[in-house]
Enzyme design. Sequence first.
Site, PDB file in Angstrom:
ATOM      1  N   GLY A  10       1.083  -1.135   0.074  1.00 13.46           N
ATOM      2  CA  GLY A  10       0.024   0.030   0.188  1.00 13.46           C
ATOM      3  C   GLY A  10       0.846   1.284  -0.052  1.00 13.46           C
ATOM      4  N   ARG A  71       1.031  -4.817  -5.856  1.00 12.66           N
ATOM      5  CA  ARG A  71       0.709  -6.258  -4.978  1.00 12.66           C
ATOM      6  C   ARG A  71       1.398  -7.368  -6.054  1.00 12.66           C
ATOM      7  NH1 ARG A  71      -0.619  -4.284   0.044  1.00 12.66           N
ATOM      8  NH2 ARG A  71      -2.545  -2.893  -0.308  1.00 12.66           N
ATOM      9  N   ASP A 102       4.562  -5.353   6.113  1.00 15.12           N
ATOM     10  CA  ASP A 102       4.826  -6.238   6.628  1.00 15.12           C
ATOM     11  C   ASP A 102       5.113  -7.584   5.478  1.00 15.12           C
ATOM     12  OD1 ASP A 102       5.056  -7.947   9.350  1.00 15.12           O
ATOM     13  OD2 ASP A 102       3.935  -9.311   7.979  1.00 15.12           O
ATOM     14  N   THR A 124       3.665   2.756   5.529  1.00 16.65           N
ATOM     15  CA  THR A 124       2.460   2.168   5.571  1.00 16.65           C
ATOM     16  C   THR A 124       1.864   3.322   6.386  1.00 16.65           C
ATOM     17  OG1 THR A 124       0.777   0.526   6.184  1.00 16.65           O
ATOM     18  CG2 THR A 124       3.165   0.533   7.044  1.00 16.65           C
ATOM     19  N   ASP A 126      -0.770   2.716   8.128  1.00 13.10           N
ATOM     20  CA  ASP A 126      -1.478   1.643   9.347  1.00 13.10           C
ATOM     21  C   ASP A 126      -0.705   1.822  10.459  1.00 13.10           C
ATOM     22  OD1 ASP A 126      -3.458   1.280   7.617  1.00 13.10           O
ATOM     23  OD2 ASP A 126      -2.842  -0.816   6.980  1.00 13.10           O
ATOM     24  N   ASP A 128       1.458  -0.270  11.614  1.00 17.71           N
ATOM     25  CA  ASP A 128       1.136  -1.687  12.163  1.00 17.71           C
ATOM     26  C   ASP A 128       2.513  -2.445  12.112  1.00 17.71           C
ATOM     27  OD1 ASP A 128       1.336  -1.892   9.118  1.00 17.71           O
ATOM     28  OD2 ASP A 128      -0.227  -3.230   9.189  1.00 17.71           O
ATOM     29  N   ARG A 170      -6.264  -2.090   9.242  1.00 15.82           N
ATOM     30  CA  ARG A 170      -6.170  -3.477   9.290  1.00 15.82           C
ATOM     31  C   ARG A 170      -6.160  -3.825  10.726  1.00 15.82           C
ATOM     32  NH1 ARG A 170      -2.049  -5.621   4.812  1.00 15.82           N
ATOM     33  NH2 ARG A 170      -0.503  -4.228   5.827  1.00 15.82           N
TER      34      ARG A 170
HETATM   35  P1  ADP Z   1       2.765  -4.548   2.707  1.00  9.57           P
HETATM   36  O1  ADP Z   1       3.908  -4.618   2.286  1.00  9.57           O
HETATM   37  O2  ADP Z   1       2.026  -3.100   2.582  1.00  9.57           O
HETATM   38  O3  ADP Z   1       2.210  -5.235   3.822  1.00  9.57           O
HETATM   39  P2  ADP Z   1       1.636  -6.700   0.957  1.00  9.57           P
HETATM   40  O4  ADP Z   1       1.243  -7.677   1.989  1.00  9.57           O
HETATM   41  O5  ADP Z   1       0.838  -6.457  -0.379  1.00  9.57           O
HETATM   42  O6  ADP Z   1       1.805  -5.105   1.418  1.00  9.57           O
HETATM   43  O7  ADP Z   1       3.140  -7.145   0.306  1.00  9.57           O
HETATM   44  C1  ADP Z   1       3.840  -6.622  -0.778  1.00  9.57           C
HETATM   45  C2  ADP Z   1       4.345  -7.420  -1.756  1.00  9.57           C
HETATM   46  O8  ADP Z   1       5.427  -8.022  -1.065  1.00  9.57           O
HETATM   47  C3  ADP Z   1       3.353  -8.556  -2.303  1.00  9.57           C
HETATM   48  O9  ADP Z   1       2.652  -8.089  -3.191  1.00  9.57           O
HETATM   49  C4  ADP Z   1       4.582  -9.591  -2.466  1.00  9.57           C
HETATM   50  O10 ADP Z   1       5.047  -9.139  -3.920  1.00  9.57           O
HETATM   51  C5  ADP Z   1       5.603  -9.261  -1.520  1.00  9.57           C
HETATM   52  N1  ADP Z   1       5.156 -10.433  -0.246  1.00  9.57           N
HETATM   53  C6  ADP Z   1       4.213 -10.315   0.675  1.00  9.57           C
HETATM   54  N2  ADP Z   1       4.275 -11.352   1.362  1.00  9.57           N
HETATM   55  C7  ADP Z   1       5.339 -12.306   0.737  1.00  9.57           C
HETATM   56  C8  ADP Z   1       5.942 -13.485   1.320  1.00  9.57           C
HETATM   57  N3  ADP Z   1       5.552 -14.092   2.341  1.00  9.57           N
HETATM   58  N4  ADP Z   1       7.160 -14.041   0.574  1.00  9.57           N
HETATM   59  C9  ADP Z   1       7.688 -13.102  -0.230  1.00  9.57           C
HETATM   60  N5  ADP Z   1       7.464 -12.019  -0.785  1.00  9.57           N
HETATM   61  C10 ADP Z   1       6.027 -11.503  -0.292  1.00  9.57           C
END
Ligand code: ADP
Length: 316
Positions: A10, A71, A102, A124, A126, A128, A170
């Site tokens: 995000g 994403r 995260d 972010t 959030d 969080d 969240r």
């Molecule tokens: P944020 O970073 O804001 O939490 P996301 O959860 O969408 O947002 O994570 C961003 C990107 O990081 C995802 O689209 C994916 O490409 C990568 N990602 C998320 N989780 C994993 C994971 N467990 N292992 C590897 N890459 C990940």
Amino acid sequence: MKIGVLTSGGDAPGMNAAVRAVVRAGLTYGHEIYGIKDGYSGMINDDMVLLTSHSVSGMLSLGGTFLGTSRAPEFLKEEVRQIGVDNLKKRGIEGLVVIGGDGTYRGAMDLARMGIKCIGLPGTIDNDIAGTDFTIGFQTAVETIVDAIDKLRDTSTSHQRCSIVETMGRRCGDLALFAGICGGAEFIITPENPMDKEQMFKRLREHKAAGRRHAIVVITEKILDVHALAEEITEKAGFASRATVLGYIQRGGSPCPEDRILGSRMGTYAVELLNDDVYGVCVGVRDSRMVHLPFANVVGQQRPKNELYKLVKKIS
Ligand code: ADP
């Protein structure tokens, strides 16, 4: 050293300030900085550009992220990540600064295991992420929510209404907590501060009986259906109620001074960590000082309940 920088997950106001600082501080220390477009997608698709000092001029005041974000679920696959790693190695990029939440940190942990020197910055709205008092973008989003609460209070006072304001966050209630305090909310309902409905209806009835013309309830997303709650308050507390879901408005806007400073400090600190050959860590701010922790100590960790909840009980 060649250093890549990307924003992922995000978007958040202040991400541009962080990228700008990585570029400017990186150039100051004699590194070459590559901007990777649209988060991990740009790594996979080899969409990267060499950034100059000029590329980031005028970026401090811009909301969103000029590098783009995405994403990229395919990045969870080892063979896809390997394509991204090969694209970095082909250009000689050894260091990587990722700015996100995260999920972005989880991706960086995987990349670190594949030989990339990763540094994470918390980007972010959030707030969080464990290991930091504030994430980049949080304070701008609080300002946006407070502005909305102030406006809703005007109209709810005119109509003698109770306004329910749903924020993002969240699993973290900080947006609702901070904005609720700033906006003088009567009730702040978050994952860390659950609602006692009967108590709330009782207090709202007392409010109404005491001649108060408005009430504000601030609530974190994903707890309940706020429109159904508005109907319940109207019926059971006798206080006409309306719900407003703020949604993506909270993500946008020019970053506030705190986020510009936080992004600038964190971006610079990331480069200095790489200078010292420190990596596999994410950056935080604790008691106004820059800190860093291994990704493993931060990913998936819950933040402790904020001290400000004690204040809420006394002043709302
Ligand atoms: P944020 O970073 O804001 O939490 P996301 O959860 O969408 O947002 O994570 C961003 C990107 O990081 C995802 O689209 C994916 O490409 C990568 N990602 C998320 N989780 C994993 C994971 N467990 N292992 C590897 N890459 C990940």
